[in-house]
Design a protein around this motif. Sequence first.
Motif, short mmCIF file in Angstrom:
data_model
loop_
_atom_site.label_atom_id
_atom_site.label_comp_id
_atom_site.label_asym_id
_atom_site.label_seq_id
_atom_site.Cartn_x
_atom_site.Cartn_y
_atom_site.Cartn_z
N VAL A 155 -2.91 0.15 -4.90
CA VAL A 155 -1.85 -0.80 -4.54
C VAL A 155 -0.89 -0.93 -5.62
O VAL A 155 -1.00 -0.66 -6.54
N LEU B 240 0.84 -1.16 0.03
CA LEU B 240 0.04 0.18 0.13
C LEU B 240 0.95 1.14 0.08
O LEU B 240 1.87 1.22 0.76
N PRO B 241 0.44 2.33 -0.60
CA PRO B 241 1.40 3.54 -0.69
C PRO B 241 1.12 4.35 0.46
O PRO B 241 0.45 4.21 1.43
N ALA C 82 -4.03 6.11 0.08
CA ALA C 82 -4.17 4.79 -0.50
C ALA C 82 -5.61 4.73 -0.89
O ALA C 82 -6.10 4.10 -1.87
N ARG D 159 -3.74 2.05 6.52
CA ARG D 159 -4.04 3.21 6.06
C ARG D 159 -5.69 3.53 6.31
O ARG D 159 -6.38 2.64 5.74
N LEU E 291 -8.98 1.14 -3.85
CA LEU E 291 -7.73 1.40 -3.15
C LEU E 291 -6.43 1.36 -4.21
O LEU E 291 -6.72 0.65 -5.09
N GLN F 226 1.08 -1.75 7.47
CA GLN F 226 0.62 -0.82 6.45
C GLN F 226 -0.64 -0.37 6.66
O GLN F 226 -1.68 -0.35 5.91
N SER G 114 0.79 7.70 -4.12
CA SER G 114 -0.60 8.32 -3.63
C SER G 114 -1.49 8.77 -4.78
O SER G 114 -1.08 8.90 -5.94
#
Length: 632
Positions: free
Chosen positions: A59, A44-45, A49, A325, A57, A323, A94
């Motif tokens: 990814v 995930l950024p 996200a 988010r 999302l 991760q 992003s």
Amino acid sequence: MSTRHLAIVCPLLLAACGQPAPIDSPSPKTYSAAAFYETTTYRLPGGYAWSAHDERLLVGTDELGALNVHVLPVSGGSGIALTAATETPHRPLSWFPSDDRLLYAADNQGDELDHIHVLSSSGEATDLTPGEGLKAVFMGWSQANDAFYVATNERDAAVFDLYRYAAQGYGRELLFENDANWALGAISPNGRYLALLRENSSADNDIYLLDRDAAGAPPTHLTPHEGNISHAVHEFTPDSGALLYGSDEGSEFMGVWRWDVAAGAKTPLILAEWDVIFAFHSRSGRYLVQGVNEDARVVVRIKDTATGDWLALPGLPEGNPGQIRFSRDESKVALLLSTDTSPNDVYVVDLAEGESRRLTQAPNPEIDEADLVPSAVVRYPSFDGLEIPAILYRPKAASAASPAPALVWVHGGPGGQSRRGYSAMIQHLVNHGYAILAANNRGSSGYGKTFFHMDDRRHGEVDLDDIVYGKRYLASLDWVDGERIGIIGGSYGGYMVGAALAFRPGVFKVGINIFGVMNWVRTLESIPPWWGANRKALFDELGDPAVDGERLRRISPLFHADNIKTPLLVIQGANDPRVLQVESDEIVAAVKANGTPVEYLVFPDEGHGFSRRENRIAASKAFVGFLAAHLK
């Protein structure tokens, strides 16, 4: 090789000796390397996200063989690939705050010279950081969401300047010209404050705060101290009123402290008996996420700052979340979840409804998870009685009646750590009958600053003896064949493989060196320029080649290659900027000159680590083939 300033209860332990309990099951099915790498990687950024309306999302996934940018519908269903790279990974950074544009990073086949790209809603990609030989780093979004921040070393390869890019039109403004070799920590959401780090030594650094509104004023020193204290920048709070930073002041471990900008004072925020390796708020500031490295496993907890309660993540299976988010409205959480025997999958937790949804199926359905093995945390005594922590993997068929060959696994660094969790490379080896001891020799992170610095200026000596005693520990287990134990490692771990074969000849039966340093003088002289801010700390720990050349040559395997009589496999990426290919070329030639069996595999399209699935498969096949010929 990397600098040292880069981020649960063990099941199946036998109380008597701390080793994995035998598993009473039929012999597991043996799977190919390709089967293990047909699993799918997800990430995930660090930026947005969730899409603007919390419906999708962003990814990263390697379904196409290399990492690419994908979109997953939160309601479930198939994802959509937005990039189709086959050679160079495209890493999502992003979403844009209010539309379908996104940012991603890509280098050139592993050279680590990342450029930041914008992908329009129509699919057109534009490099926002064009130029040769530069590296760019995404630094987050402004509080108003009208701009994002990027650091680049385009002006001076050794330092990073900070720019503000407009979200519309991408016009940029220089915010900070780095004329004093600072390491950039974080910028406040309002753009006013910049946290900077200054490295004093490998054990000591400082944080400074620059107020951009105070024109001409020097940065304020936030961490004056005596002795060696290490610090790390985590984030500015969403209201830009405080800085969260790590410090081991008064402790063996890194805690998190809060610096109140207006008051000019610090207070402890998170203190633990292990290192707190990350801490960050949700965008509104309501939730605080922390990750604590508890005995080689990162334990993640989320606190509701409004109530002081710890947040439950209902409906998730047992595993290791990471991760975290939050959705834009913070009613949901996206995360990755893995176990020792299953790779990361993407989950969404609805906090209000108390439900979780699994969005992906990372494991290859060809592999029965019951055929894989959990890990166990063990400790063994070294030459001086120091306890060395390690992660142990026991093949299912291993027993006193049928002892298994084994490998001591050495992590990278220096200063890295082997942790529990899923590794396709390790599970593939264990599935083929090899016990693995992933040793965290002295100098590893995660066990306190005293342990961390025990190998400073003693590399290839005391830490190497810890690895040798890891071999002795393995040989003491009745289900391990003490006459068939080898060594494997990557980066600094690859160096340790070369050191073991050159300086402790005869201890190990085989060695697998994955892009390891063989000549410390050359490697330290050729440090990539973008490491400029950390060069002083690295030289302090390992030695300055201009001053300590004699010692560095003494611990470099290349200059002692005539001692290597043990079969050796070497794996190298041709574009590696940290450990140059010449390191591997020369050790292979020198060992061949001894008449020693050597196998050599070079990937022309990789750097320091293997990003393409086909190359990971080829490397793992090479491991098993080499071990079958020379160890098993």
